[in-house]
Design a protein around this motif. Structure first.
Motif, PDB file in Angstrom:
ATOM      1  N   GLU A   1       0.818  -1.213   0.000  1.00 39.22           N
ATOM      2  CA  GLU A   1       0.000   0.000   0.000  1.00 39.22           C
ATOM      3  C   GLU A   1       0.851   1.264   0.000  1.00 39.22           C
ATOM      4  O   GLU A   1       0.406   2.309  -0.474  1.00 39.22           O
ATOM      5  N   ASN A   2       2.063   1.161   0.521  1.00 42.27           N
ATOM      6  CA  ASN A   2       2.946   2.332   0.598  1.00 42.27           C
ATOM      7  C   ASN A   2       4.377   1.905   0.254  1.00 42.27           C
ATOM      8  O   ASN A   2       5.150   1.531   1.128  1.00 42.27           O
ATOM      9  N   PRO A   3       4.750   1.983  -1.033  1.00 47.27           N
ATOM     10  CA  PRO A   3       6.068   1.507  -1.462  1.00 47.27           C
ATOM     11  C   PRO A   3       7.246   2.252  -0.858  1.00 47.27           C
ATOM     12  O   PRO A   3       8.387   1.795  -0.990  1.00 47.27           O
ATOM     13  N   THR A   4       7.026   3.376  -0.172  1.00 50.37           N
ATOM     14  CA  THR A   4       8.145   4.087   0.455  1.00 50.37           C
ATOM     15  C   THR A   4       8.762   3.275   1.595  1.00 50.37           C
ATOM     16  O   THR A   4       9.850   3.606   2.065  1.00 50.37           O
ATOM     17  N   TYR A   5       8.073   2.231   2.032  1.00 50.73           N
ATOM     18  CA  TYR A   5       8.668   1.351   3.036  1.00 50.73           C
ATOM     19  C   TYR A   5       9.822   0.531   2.455  1.00 50.73           C
ATOM     20  O   TYR A   5      10.624  -0.018   3.212  1.00 50.73           O
ATOM     21  N   ARG A   6       9.913   0.444   1.145  1.00 54.21           N
ATOM     22  CA  ARG A   6      10.938  -0.398   0.530  1.00 54.21           C
ATOM     23  C   ARG A   6      12.292   0.314   0.511  1.00 54.21           C
ATOM     24  O   ARG A   6      12.387   1.548   0.611  1.00 54.21           O
TER      25      ARG A   6
ATOM     26  N   ARG B   1      15.698   1.914  -0.881  1.00 58.23           N
ATOM     27  CA  ARG B   1      15.869   2.936  -1.916  1.00 58.23           C
ATOM     28  C   ARG B   1      16.176   2.316  -3.284  1.00 58.23           C
ATOM     29  O   ARG B   1      17.072   1.491  -3.425  1.00 58.23           O
ATOM     30  N   GLY B   2      15.397   2.708  -4.300  1.00 56.06           N
ATOM     31  CA  GLY B   2      15.721   2.390  -5.683  1.00 56.06           C
ATOM     32  C   GLY B   2      15.367   1.014  -6.181  1.00 56.06           C
ATOM     33  O   GLY B   2      15.691   0.674  -7.321  1.00 56.06           O
ATOM     34  N   ILE B   3      14.676   0.195  -5.394  1.00 53.51           N
ATOM     35  CA  ILE B   3      14.427  -1.181  -5.840  1.00 53.51           C
ATOM     36  C   ILE B   3      13.042  -1.370  -6.462  1.00 53.51           C
ATOM     37  O   ILE B   3      12.783  -2.395  -7.078  1.00 53.51           O
ATOM     38  N   THR B   4      12.155  -0.404  -6.305  1.00 56.36           N
ATOM     39  CA  THR B   4      10.776  -0.573  -6.774  1.00 56.36           C
ATOM     40  C   THR B   4      10.654  -0.160  -8.234  1.00 56.36           C
ATOM     41  O   THR B   4      10.969   0.970  -8.603  1.00 56.36           O
ATOM     42  N   THR B   5      10.171  -1.075  -9.070  1.00 53.99           N
ATOM     43  CA  THR B   5      10.015  -0.818 -10.497  1.00 53.99           C
ATOM     44  C   THR B   5       8.558  -0.478 -10.816  1.00 53.99           C
ATOM     45  O   THR B   5       7.653  -0.666  -9.995  1.00 53.99           O
ATOM     46  N   ASP B   6       8.327  -0.003 -12.044  1.00 53.47           N
ATOM     47  CA  ASP B   6       6.951   0.253 -12.488  1.00 53.47           C
ATOM     48  C   ASP B   6       6.137  -1.040 -12.485  1.00 53.47           C
ATOM     49  O   ASP B   6       4.935  -1.021 -12.181  1.00 53.47           O
ATOM     50  N   GLU B   7       6.778  -2.141 -12.827  1.00 57.15           N
ATOM     51  CA  GLU B   7       6.082  -3.428 -12.795  1.00 57.15           C
ATOM     52  C   GLU B   7       5.645  -3.770 -11.379  1.00 57.15           C
ATOM     53  O   GLU B   7       4.534  -4.254 -11.153  1.00 57.15           O
TER      54      GLU B   7
ATOM     55  N   GLY C   1       2.608  -1.809 -10.508  1.00 56.81           N
ATOM     56  CA  GLY C   1       1.423  -2.392 -11.138  1.00 56.81           C
ATOM     57  C   GLY C   1       0.885  -3.567 -10.348  1.00 56.81           C
ATOM     58  O   GLY C   1      -0.332  -3.692 -10.146  1.00 56.81           O
ATOM     59  N   HIS C   2       1.771  -4.445  -9.890  1.00 59.12           N
ATOM     60  CA  HIS C   2       1.335  -5.592  -9.083  1.00 59.12           C
ATOM     61  C   HIS C   2       0.717  -5.118  -7.768  1.00 59.12           C
ATOM     62  O   HIS C   2      -0.313  -5.661  -7.331  1.00 59.12           O
ATOM     63  N   PHE C   3       1.329  -4.128  -7.140  1.00 54.79           N
ATOM     64  CA  PHE C   3       0.794  -3.612  -5.877  1.00 54.79           C
ATOM     65  C   PHE C   3      -0.614  -3.061  -6.082  1.00 54.79           C
ATOM     66  O   PHE C   3      -1.526  -3.340  -5.299  1.00 54.79           O
ATOM     67  N   HIS C   4      -0.800  -2.271  -7.130  1.00 54.17           N
ATOM     68  CA  HIS C   4      -2.110  -1.669  -7.393  1.00 54.17           C
ATOM     69  C   HIS C   4      -3.167  -2.727  -7.649  1.00 54.17           C
ATOM     70  O   HIS C   4      -4.298  -2.631  -7.144  1.00 54.17           O
TER      71      HIS C   4
END
Length: 276
Positions: free
Chosen positions: A10-15, A17-23, A26-29
């Motif tokens: 729900e909140n990718p800022t928990y990840r 730094r720099g590892i979260t992709t657009d893909e 999309g999966h999260f959403h």
């Protein structure tokens, strides 16, 4: 009905730094959309990596950053908190939705060292009694139901399959709901229906195909082949007891491109339903 959910979904800022992709986004959403679609409450887990290392942190494996007595003590405390939440709700969660590769919340793989290895992350490993599913798998819930649809019996059977799959939290596209099904359709209607079905096939995560009959329906066969060419998963249902050969229930090209089940009741498990 509720899920325990890795908070970064729900909140990718928990990840890190720099590892979260657009893909990934999309999966999260889509995972969030699935929960909303079926009224599944999302109960976020605490993020032990953020608590221990901070929000703006570089990526790192468990051995590099988390293999400490302090982190183990933190996991002890967080496990107690999560299990207290479950007791208060007086029912177990449907599952935990995790994020593969995570040192804490991986489901099938985790960065324990510099190389990924099979198994759960350090936090999810504390809950072996609760089913866990990776967010990418949970996000694949849109089904295209490919089947003959020309008779009252066929349409009624398709509706029964639709309802069965919806009860198992899959969103089902039913081609017979689109456009006029009579033999008097115009060429313009043909083009419109073809375009809509094509778009639905492209958007679907999985194709479920009914391949009953002495030979499978031609439209269904085309849809299966198109889905296979797109790299989509195909699950075929054949309840017909007739066989085409010693090792074939129906056309071998259809069987080799799909997982085949022989009863509609087996479809949910074949699709990875959390309720099966």
């Amino acid at each position: 009905m509720y899920m325990l959910v890795a908070p970064c979904i729900e909140n990718p800022t928990y990840r890190a730094r720099g590892i979260t992709t657009d893909e990934d986004i999309g999966h999260f959403h889509r995972a969030v959309e699935r929960c909303r679609r079926f009224s599944i409450e999302m109960v976020p887990l605490p993020c032990p990596e953020t608590i221990y290392l901070g929000a703006d942190r570089p990526p790192g494996s468990f051995l590099e950053r988390l293999a400490t007595p302090g982190f183990a003590a933190l996991l002890d405390r967080l496990e107690v908190e999560v299990r207290a939440t479950i007791r208060e709700r007086q029912e177990p969660p449907l599952a935990i939705i995790g994020v593969d590769s995570s040192p804490a919340c991986g489901v099938n793989t985790t960065y324990y060292s510099s190389e990924k290895q099979p198994g759960r992350g350090a936090f999810l490993a504390r809950f072996p009694d609760i089913r866990a599913v990776d967010v990418k798998d949970f996000a694949r819930y849109r089904i295209y139901l490919a089947a003959p649809l020309f008779s009252e019996a066929e349409q009624a059977y398709n509706l029964a399959l639709h309802d069965l799959l919806e009860r198992h939290l899959f969103d089902v596209y039913l081609p017979q709901d689109v456009g006029d099904t009579s033999h008097t359709r115009s060429r313009d209607e043909h083009a419109t229906i073809f375009t809509q079905h094509l778009r639905a096939l492209q958007d679907a995560d999985i194709v479920v195909a009914v391949i009953d009959g002495a030979d499978a329906d031609s439209g269904t066969s085309w849809e299966m082949g198109y889905a296979y060419a797109l790299g989509k998963r195909v699950v075929a249902l054949r309840t017909d007891f007739r066989i085409a050969g010693h090792h074939e229930r129906v056309n071998l090209m259809l069987e080799e491109s799909a997982a085949v089940v022989t009863a509609k009741e087996d479809l949910p498990a074949a699709l990875g339903s959390l309720l099966a």
